[in-house]
Design a protein around this motif. Structure first.
Motif, PDB file in Angstrom:
ATOM      1  N   LEU A  40      47.522  30.145  62.897  1.00 16.51           N
ATOM      2  CA  LEU A  40      46.750  30.795  63.948  1.00 16.51           C
ATOM      3  C   LEU A  40      46.533  32.283  63.700  1.00 16.51           C
ATOM      4  N   ASP A  41      47.569  32.942  63.220  1.00 16.15           N
ATOM      5  CA  ASP A  41      47.484  34.394  63.052  1.00 16.15           C
ATOM      6  C   ASP A  41      48.256  34.806  61.805  1.00 16.15           C
ATOM      7  N   PRO A  42      47.548  35.139  60.721  1.00 14.89           N
ATOM      8  CA  PRO A  42      48.244  35.473  59.479  1.00 14.89           C
ATOM      9  C   PRO A  42      49.146  36.705  59.628  1.00 14.89           C
ATOM     10  N   LEU A  43      48.907  37.541  60.627  1.00 15.40           N
ATOM     11  CA  LEU A  43      49.754  38.726  60.804  1.00 15.40           C
ATOM     12  C   LEU A  43      51.088  38.340  61.429  1.00 15.40           C
ATOM     13  N   THR A  44      51.100  37.211  62.159  1.00 15.67           N
ATOM     14  CA  THR A  44      52.322  36.830  62.854  1.00 15.67           C
ATOM     15  C   THR A  44      52.998  35.632  62.187  1.00 15.67           C
ATOM     16  N   PHE A  45      52.191  34.683  61.752  1.00 12.68           N
ATOM     17  CA  PHE A  45      52.760  33.457  61.184  1.00 12.68           C
ATOM     18  C   PHE A  45      52.487  33.403  59.689  1.00 12.68           C
ATOM     19  N   ASN A  46      51.992  32.292  59.205  1.00  7.87           N
ATOM     20  CA  ASN A  46      51.750  32.129  57.773  1.00  7.87           C
ATOM     21  C   ASN A  46      50.755  33.166  57.251  1.00  7.87           C
ATOM     22  N   PRO A  47      51.237  34.123  56.413  1.00  3.86           N
ATOM     23  CA  PRO A  47      50.365  35.221  55.975  1.00  3.86           C
ATOM     24  C   PRO A  47      49.225  34.759  55.075  1.00  3.86           C
ATOM     25  N   ASN A  48      49.332  33.547  54.528  1.00  4.59           N
ATOM     26  CA  ASN A  48      48.276  33.081  53.624  1.00  4.59           C
ATOM     27  C   ASN A  48      47.161  32.341  54.340  1.00  4.59           C
ATOM     28  N   SER A  49      47.281  32.224  55.650  1.00  2.00           N
ATOM     29  CA  SER A  49      46.292  31.422  56.351  1.00  2.00           C
ATOM     30  C   SER A  49      44.933  32.099  56.387  1.00  2.00           C
ATOM     31  N   ALA A  50      43.919  31.321  56.016  1.00  4.29           N
ATOM     32  CA  ALA A  50      42.557  31.840  56.114  1.00  4.29           C
ATOM     33  C   ALA A  50      41.858  31.205  57.303  1.00  4.29           C
ATOM     34  N   LEU A  51      42.578  30.360  58.034  1.00  6.22           N
ATOM     35  CA  LEU A  51      41.959  29.589  59.113  1.00  6.22           C
ATOM     36  C   LEU A  51      42.041  30.311  60.447  1.00  6.22           C
ATOM     37  N   GLY A  52      42.940  31.274  60.542  1.00  2.00           N
ATOM     38  CA  GLY A  52      43.194  31.892  61.838  1.00  2.00           C
ATOM     39  C   GLY A  52      42.493  33.227  62.031  1.00  2.00           C
ATOM     40  N   VAL A  53      43.013  33.990  62.984  1.00  2.00           N
ATOM     41  CA  VAL A  53      42.424  35.273  63.333  1.00  2.00           C
ATOM     42  C   VAL A  53      43.525  36.334  63.278  1.00  2.00           C
ATOM     43  N   PRO A  54      43.446  37.262  62.338  1.00  2.00           N
ATOM     44  CA  PRO A  54      44.485  38.291  62.252  1.00  2.00           C
ATOM     45  C   PRO A  54      44.521  39.117  63.536  1.00  2.00           C
ATOM     46  N   GLY A  55      45.670  39.151  64.171  1.00  2.59           N
ATOM     47  CA  GLY A  55      45.829  39.990  65.355  1.00  2.59           C
ATOM     48  C   GLY A  55      45.645  39.267  66.671  1.00  2.59           C
ATOM     49  N   ILE A  56      45.323  37.958  66.621  1.00  2.00           N
ATOM     50  CA  ILE A  56      45.047  37.242  67.877  1.00  2.00           C
ATOM     51  C   ILE A  56      46.294  37.178  68.760  1.00  2.00           C
ATOM     52  N   MET A  57      47.485  37.140  68.145  1.00  2.00           N
ATOM     53  CA  MET A  57      48.700  37.049  68.955  1.00  2.00           C
ATOM     54  C   MET A  57      48.922  38.324  69.768  1.00  2.00           C
ATOM     55  N   ASP A  58      48.515  39.456  69.230  1.00  2.00           N
ATOM     56  CA  ASP A  58      48.649  40.712  69.993  1.00  2.00           C
ATOM     57  C   ASP A  58      47.720  40.699  71.207  1.00  2.00           C
ATOM     58  N   VAL A  59      46.487  40.212  70.975  1.00  2.00           N
ATOM     59  CA  VAL A  59      45.532  40.107  72.089  1.00  2.00           C
ATOM     60  C   VAL A  59      46.085  39.152  73.140  1.00  2.00           C
ATOM     61  N   TYR A  60      46.695  38.082  72.650  1.00  2.00           N
ATOM     62  CA  TYR A  60      47.252  37.063  73.541  1.00  2.00           C
ATOM     63  C   TYR A  60      48.371  37.653  74.393  1.00  2.00           C
ATOM     64  N   ARG A  61      49.267  38.344  73.735  1.00  2.00           N
ATOM     65  CA  ARG A  61      50.393  38.907  74.485  1.00  2.00           C
ATOM     66  C   ARG A  61      49.941  40.024  75.420  1.00  2.00           C
ATOM     67  N   ALA A  62      48.815  40.641  75.115  1.00  2.00           N
ATOM     68  CA  ALA A  62      48.282  41.671  76.018  1.00  2.00           C
ATOM     69  C   ALA A  62      47.538  41.033  77.193  1.00  2.00           C
ATOM     70  N   GLY A  63      47.461  39.707  77.192  1.00  2.96           N
ATOM     71  CA  GLY A  63      46.834  39.018  78.319  1.00  2.96           C
ATOM     72  C   GLY A  63      45.317  39.009  78.274  1.00  2.96           C
ATOM     73  N   ASN A  64      44.730  39.161  77.086  1.00  2.00           N
ATOM     74  CA  ASN A  64      43.273  39.237  77.007  1.00  2.00           C
ATOM     75  C   ASN A  64      42.589  37.985  76.479  1.00  2.00           C
ATOM     76  N   ILE A  65      43.378  36.964  76.228  1.00  2.00           N
ATOM     77  CA  ILE A  65      42.753  35.703  75.830  1.00  2.00           C
ATOM     78  C   ILE A  65      43.697  34.555  76.194  1.00  2.00           C
TER      79      ILE A  65
END
Lengths: 464, 302
Positions: free
Chosen positions: A271-296
């Motif tokens: 889901l998020d290469p910055l938080t989980f598997n760094p090699n993932s090309a399928l996710g969105v870098p930084g989405i977990m930060d947006v999520y924890r900020a309550g914006n998605i």
């Protein structure tokens, strides 16, 4: 209920119709159904089979029929289970009351790969974790329903529930005027409404929903595109998304547009290469930060896998009681946790009668069906078990009930399971009357997974 | 995706025209096939594989050769992949028609097509293309998505018609009508047939078969749906819809206007003065650039 002629009362009207049909006409219809599926492009990809890039799941034209009262009970049971699982997830990522109360061993969570520390002390919008649940249910007797799995991550198969019905309507319109079957076609509309109801509090106006797919080579790509199309929302891939002003936004012909609810069909790890598997090309870098900020809103929430792990599964009746104060309506299959020495001993000495599954496995891969295994397979599996007992659970083989399928030689009994789909939002739990019926096409077989040669049927829930 | 399907249809048309020549005037066959291949910009790939422009080779190369990225089979595969990718932008009828086209064509192009079967195969290709177009016109919402489809289709058409003219431009020069003077000039007939306009020409144009009249028809006659002016008008009006919907004008709009100006209020004689070949070459260049600019302005590539 069976009557004297051996026909379940729910199937009576269907049987009347069926006995007037000519087998050759039905065989022709069967071929016609296949052509319809091909034309609509309802295919799935099998991993690791280069020659068969897209395959059809075999479709059986005899519907699986469930009476209204059976369904009412099932739906109640699923509702209860789904609520308990949501409460459990919220608890496990926040106060962990259930661990303090000693209902669940701490180890079960602490050593669970599906437990995501990133979710600790965080409440997703509306406190909803499992926006979509597909509960796998089997039946062993008149009133005996067992839950096999809770599929709280990203259950697939709902497109078959919808397309199987469409196909039946096209092929046998006369049946639907004869027998009153509850409608399933509102599912996409309800899904959209349910997802919108889970939008972050910060979102004003109608929420923008999108489906995140790993792409056209994913085995369930057809379903992703089908649902997006039916809901009227965009289908996106990771590379279409980026973070713009603290929100997740998708690339459009008019620039970037904010997404409020992302129904992702990509696993947690990607889901998020910055938080989980760094090699993932399928996710969105930084989405977990947006999520924890309550914006998605991410549906289903990351970390829900901890609730549909097969070891946690064995505690679900306790979990239901702990959070709802009620007894579980739907039964659990008796489960031996091989991590416990007694259970391991029992499993090893009764291997040929048990089904052994990997705790984190899915799709029928890596499991042993004792009664169907050769001596050599049994002894090989026993070695694996001894090496990593924590990795496995064992269950007795249930004497599953059968339903009829259409074969060249007429009707024949086969084993089935049923996966109804539940939608969860702050407005409540909505369960579509129907579901995906998977059928083991080989006589006697218990394995219904499409990746292992299973087929599907339309599922009819009768009106009163 | 619609550009791909448009291309498949154009290729089928050129094949049909070429095949006709090969049947009726066997002496001209080789040079005719050669010009078909050149029109489709497939010369390099073809000559890498074959020494002669033999019917069997050309037909196979254009219909089903996987090494040829513009063969009908390759293009239909690409169109279907593309449609799957943008599935949500299409109505289910459009998607199903594309999927069915793919199923049918991969089936009939599985094995080498015998010459006797060629007319049937080409008819199927055109029929399928018509089916997709019908679904597109009949079911799609008239939003930006539809407009972009139309722009793509017409860019592909300009490209196709312009290439056809370019390959045979010498036969259109005023001089040929004096030197050749034959009413049944084979080149002219193929030219018109390749854009499905041999019948329309007879209805629409009164002054008969002359090079300039045909050139005028293919370039400047806005009644012909494959003429350069017609296609440019379609591009301009569809882009104008997008401009209005988005409330923003981009570089590609100016480029499209310029393209259309090349044909508006023009006399065919002034184009001949400019040099037909030079004119067509620069139209081809401008059209390609317009395509790139649209992709850039509307972020079709990342």
């Amino acid at each position: 209920m069976m009557s004297d002629d051996g026909i379940r009362s729910t199937y009576r009207s269907y049987h009347e119709w069926f006995s007037e049909q000519d087998n050759r006409r039905l065989a022709k219809k069967s071929a016609q159904a296949e052509a319809l599926f091909k034309r609509t492009g309802i295919t799935f990809n099998v991993y690791g089979q280069a020659d068969a890039e897209e395959r059809l799941i075999p479709f059986d034209l005899v519907p699986r029929i469930v009476s209204n009262s059976e369904w009412t009970k099932l739906a109640k049971g699923i509702d209860q289970r789904v609520r308990a699982i949501n409460a459990f997830l919220h608890d496990i990522y926040n106060r962990q009351e259930i661990l303090r109360a000693g209902v669940l061993p701490k180890k079960l969570i602490a050593e669970n790969d599906a437990f995501l520390p990133q979710m600790i002390d965080f409440s997703p919008p509306g406190d909803v974790y499992t926006h979509i649940v597909g509960t796998d249910i089997v039946r062993t007797g008149e009133d005996d329903f067992y839950v096999l799995e809770d599929n709280a991550r990203t259950p697939s198969g709902v497109s078959y529930m919808l397309e199987n019905r469409e196909t039946m309507l096209q092929m046998f319109p006369e049946l639907f005027s004869k027998i009153r079957v509850q409608n399933v076609s509102n599912y996409p509309k309800n899904l959209r409404r349910s997802l919108e109801a889970c939008a972050p509090a910060s979102c004003d106006g109608r929420p923008t929903v999108a489906i995140l797919t790993p792409g056209i080579y994913n085995s369930a790509y057809y379903e992703h595109s089908f649902l997006a199309d039916q809901m009227g929302v965009e289908l996106v891939e990771g590379h279409d998304l980026r973070i713009v002003d603290g929100h997740v936004a998708m690339r459009t012909t008019q620039g970037y547009r904010t997404i409020d609810v992302l129904y992702r069909r990509v696993d947690d790890a990607y889901l998020d290469p910055l938080t989980f598997n760094p090699n993932s090309a399928l996710g969105v870098p930084g989405i977990m930060d947006v999520y924890r900020a309550g914006n998605i809103t991410i549906a289903n929430a990351p970390g829900t896998g901890v609730a549909d792990d097969k070891a946690v599964y064995s505690y679900i009746p306790d979990i239901i009681e702990f959070y709802t104060g009620e007894k579980a309506i739907l039964k659990n299959v008796e489960t031996y946790r091989c991590s416990e020495p007694d259970a391991l001993k029992y499993t090893l000495s009764n291997l040929s009668e048990l089904v052994v599954k990997e705790v984190h496995g899915s799709g029928g891969y890596g499991m042993l069906v004792g009664p169907a295994a050769s001596k050599r397979e049994l002894s090989e599996f026993a070695e694996k078990l001894k090496a990593h007992p924590d990795n496995y659970i064992a269950q007795p083989t249930l004497s599953l009930s059968t339903v009829p399928i259409f074969t060249k030689k007429g009707l024949a009994p086969r084993h089935v399971d049923l996966r109804p789909f539940a939608l969860v939002s702050p407005d409540g739990v909505d369960i579509t009357p129907g579901g995906l019926t998977r059928v083991a096409l080989k006589a006697g077989s218990l394995v219904v997974n499409s990746s292992q040669g299973g087929g599907t049927k339309d599922t009819w829930v009768l009106e009163d | 995706m619609f550009r791909f399907l448009e291309r498949a249809e154009n290729t089928a048309r050129l094949l049909e025209a070429g095949f006709r020549i090969a049947l009726t005037r066997s002496t001209d066959a080789e040079s005719e096939w050669r010009s078909v291949i050149i029109t489709l910009a497939a010369q390099q790939g073809f000559e890498a594989k074959y020494d002669t422009y033999d019917s069997t080779h050309v037909i196979n190369y254009l219909l089903r050769d996987a090494d040829n990225p513009s063969s009908i089979l390759s293009v239909v595969n690409a169109a279907r992949d593309n449609a799957r990718l943008v599935r949500t932008a299409l109505t289910s009828e459009v998607w199903m028609s594309v999927n069915e086209t793919w199923m049918q064509l991969t089936q009939i192009l599985k094995h080498q097509v015998r010459e006797v079967d060629l007319p049937d195969v080409l008819a199927t290709i055109r029929q399928q293309a018509a089916l997709v177009r019908g679904a597109l016109n009949g079911t799609m919402l008239r939003t930006d998505v539809y407009r972009f489809c139309q722009v793509g289709i017409h860019i592909e058409r300009i490209d196709n018609t312009a290439r056809i003219i370019d390959v045979k431009y010498y036969s259109l020069l005023p001089a040929t009508s004096i030197v050749g003077g034959r009413l049944d000039n084979v080149q002219w007939e193929t030219l018109l047939r390749s854009v499905s306009a041999h019948r329309s020409f007879r209805w629409a144009v009164e002054d008969g078969y002359t090079g300039p009249a045909i050139a005028n028809f293919l370039i400047l006659d806005s009644r012909l749906p494959r003429s350069l002016i017609f296609c440019s008008k379609e591009i301009v009006s569809n882009l104008a819809f997008i401009e209005q919907a988005y409330g923003e004008r981009a570089t590609c709009h100016d480029m499209a206007d310029k393209l259309l100006q090349r044909f508006s209020n023009r006399e065919i004689s002034t184009i001949f003065e400019e040099g037909l070949h030079e004119f067509i070459s620069s139209v081809l260049g401008d059209t390609a650039n317009l395509g790139y600019q649209i992709e850039k302005d509307y972020r079709f590539n990342i």
